[in-house]
Design an enzyme around this catalytic site. Structure first.
Site, mmCIF file in Angstrom:
data_model
loop_
_atom_site.group_PDB
_atom_site.id
_atom_site.type_symbol
_atom_site.label_atom_id
_atom_site.label_comp_id
_atom_site.label_asym_id
_atom_site.label_seq_id
_atom_site.Cartn_x
_atom_site.Cartn_y
_atom_site.Cartn_z
ATOM 1 N N ASP A 110 0.839 -1.202 0.000
ATOM 2 C CA ASP A 110 0.000 0.000 0.000
ATOM 3 C C ASP A 110 0.875 1.253 0.000
ATOM 4 O O ASP A 110 1.948 1.276 0.612
ATOM 5 C CB ASP A 110 -0.901 -0.013 1.241
ATOM 6 C CG ASP A 110 -2.030 0.993 1.160
ATOM 7 O OD1 ASP A 110 -2.361 1.428 0.039
ATOM 8 O OD2 ASP A 110 -2.587 1.344 2.215
ATOM 9 N N HIS A 126 3.181 2.982 -8.884
ATOM 10 C CA HIS A 126 3.090 1.545 -9.165
ATOM 11 C C HIS A 126 4.384 1.039 -9.813
ATOM 12 O O HIS A 126 4.870 -0.041 -9.479
ATOM 13 C CB HIS A 126 1.901 1.261 -10.082
ATOM 14 C CG HIS A 126 0.572 1.611 -9.479
ATOM 15 N ND1 HIS A 126 0.174 1.156 -8.236
ATOM 16 C CD2 HIS A 126 -0.455 2.388 -9.951
ATOM 17 C CE1 HIS A 126 -1.038 1.622 -7.964
ATOM 18 N NE2 HIS A 126 -1.431 2.369 -8.983
ATOM 19 N N GLU A 158 -11.873 -5.012 -5.215
ATOM 20 C CA GLU A 158 -12.383 -3.652 -5.029
ATOM 21 C C GLU A 158 -11.641 -2.627 -5.895
ATOM 22 O O GLU A 158 -12.124 -1.500 -6.077
ATOM 23 C CB GLU A 158 -12.273 -3.241 -3.554
ATOM 24 C CG GLU A 158 -13.227 -3.981 -2.626
ATOM 25 C CD GLU A 158 -12.742 -5.376 -2.256
ATOM 26 O OE1 GLU A 158 -11.528 -5.643 -2.368
ATOM 27 O OE2 GLU A 158 -13.582 -6.209 -1.876
ATOM 28 N N ARG A 161 -11.382 1.999 -9.127
ATOM 29 C CA ARG A 161 -10.458 3.080 -9.481
ATOM 30 C C ARG A 161 -10.748 3.574 -10.896
ATOM 31 O O ARG A 161 -11.534 2.983 -11.634
ATOM 32 C CB ARG A 161 -9.013 2.594 -9.352
ATOM 33 C CG ARG A 161 -8.663 2.221 -7.920
ATOM 34 C CD ARG A 161 -7.204 1.889 -7.758
ATOM 35 N NE ARG A 161 -6.886 1.570 -6.367
ATOM 36 C CZ ARG A 161 -5.645 1.347 -5.915
ATOM 37 N NH1 ARG A 161 -4.616 1.384 -6.741
ATOM 38 N NH2 ARG A 161 -5.451 1.076 -4.639
ATOM 39 N N LEU A 193 10.985 -20.831 -3.008
ATOM 40 C CA LEU A 193 10.027 -19.871 -2.457
ATOM 41 C C LEU A 193 8.802 -19.891 -3.359
ATOM 42 O O LEU A 193 8.936 -19.887 -4.576
ATOM 43 C CB LEU A 193 10.619 -18.455 -2.435
ATOM 44 C CG LEU A 193 9.646 -17.328 -2.066
ATOM 45 C CD1 LEU A 193 9.334 -17.342 -0.584
ATOM 46 C CD2 LEU A 193 10.195 -15.960 -2.478
#
Length: 265
Positions: free
Chosen positions: A40, A57, A87, A91, A151
């Site tokens: 965030d 971003h 959600e 945007r 990983l």
């Protein structure tokens, strides 16, 4: 004749952090197996610099892949990141379109390096509404890296925790109706098998950047007993050192799972 060197490393080593920082020496049993990150603050990072939100971003890409290398260095086995929520369609159309194209491009240029690192890429999220090229890119990334075991990086794209549970409930209902599942046999383990990533272990630690203090519908089922870490750093400024610091704090916590005696995994 080519002689095969069985002693050659299977995967490349993570690149060192530019600062020279090294991971903390935590006992293996105190290292979180599964870390989730709510990435965030990209928009606020860009706004503070007078830049378009999309630049935030773009800056966040390096933060993500630095944390991937840092997780490998520390010994974390699963890293799940919230890349695009159900959600986020609210945007602006321009920002949504940028994020779709950006996700496609990121894995187009990063997947070979992830494979070389030994990262297995997985995708959690809904197909409807997600752009076809993004679906194809994520599925191709899963296929290319499916045999890696160093990983597991779970990309939560068009993902919502409530949506995941609702989809699992619908799938369970269909199997009950068709006689493949008995209602009296449904338990928590049953529900887990119907989630997006059935082999995903529960989250040990959830980190949220930018100072916000909520889960925002991120891996709600898997986060039932997760330790929470809220940090003020905006996501593009976050790197493996912040990840390690959160893991050090995790190692100092007592996890009782509803009991009175601390348990260590």
């Amino acid at each position: 004749m080519t002689v095969r060197n069985d002693l050659a490393p299977r995967f490349r080593d993570p690149r060192p952090h530019p600062s020279g920082a090294r991971p903390p020496a935590l006992p293996p049993n105190l290292i979180p197996k599964h870390v989730g990150i709510v990435m965030d603050g990209n928009g606020r990072w860009a706004k503070l610099r007078g830049l378009a939100r999309t630049k935030g971003h773009e800056a966040g890409e390096d933060a993500l892949f630095d944390c991937v290398e840092g997780a490998i260095e520390l010994g974390v086995r699963w890293l799940s990141v919230y890349a695009f929520s159900t959600e986020n369609w609210k945007r602006s159309p321009d920002e949504v379109a940028f994020l779709m194209r950006f996700t496609d491009r990121v894995f187009g240029r990063r997947i070979d390096d992830m494979a070389a690192l030994g990262v297995r890429v997985r995708w959690a999220g809904r197909r409807p509404r997600l752009w076809g090229n993004v679906i194809r890119r994520l599925e191709a990334s899963e296929e290319v890296t499916r045999d890696n075991d160093r990983l597991t990086l779970v990309m939560c794209v068009n993902y919502g925790g409530r949506a995941e549970i609702a989809d699992a409930a619908a799938a369970i209902a269909r199997d009950v109706r068709e006689g493949r599942l008995r209602p009296d046999r449904i338990d928590e383990a049953t529900i887990s098998r119907y989630l997006d990533e059935p082999d995903m272990p529960d989250l040990d630690l959830v980190i949220r950047t930018s100072g916000e203090k909520r889960l925002s519908n991120f891996l709600l089922w898997q986060a039932a007993y997760a330790e929470l870490s809220f940090v003020d750093t905006l996501w593009p400024d976050f790197d493996r050192r912040h990840l390690w610091s959160a893991c050090e704090d995790f190692a100092r916590r007592d996890r009782r799972y509803g009991g009175t005696v601390a348990h260590r995994a």
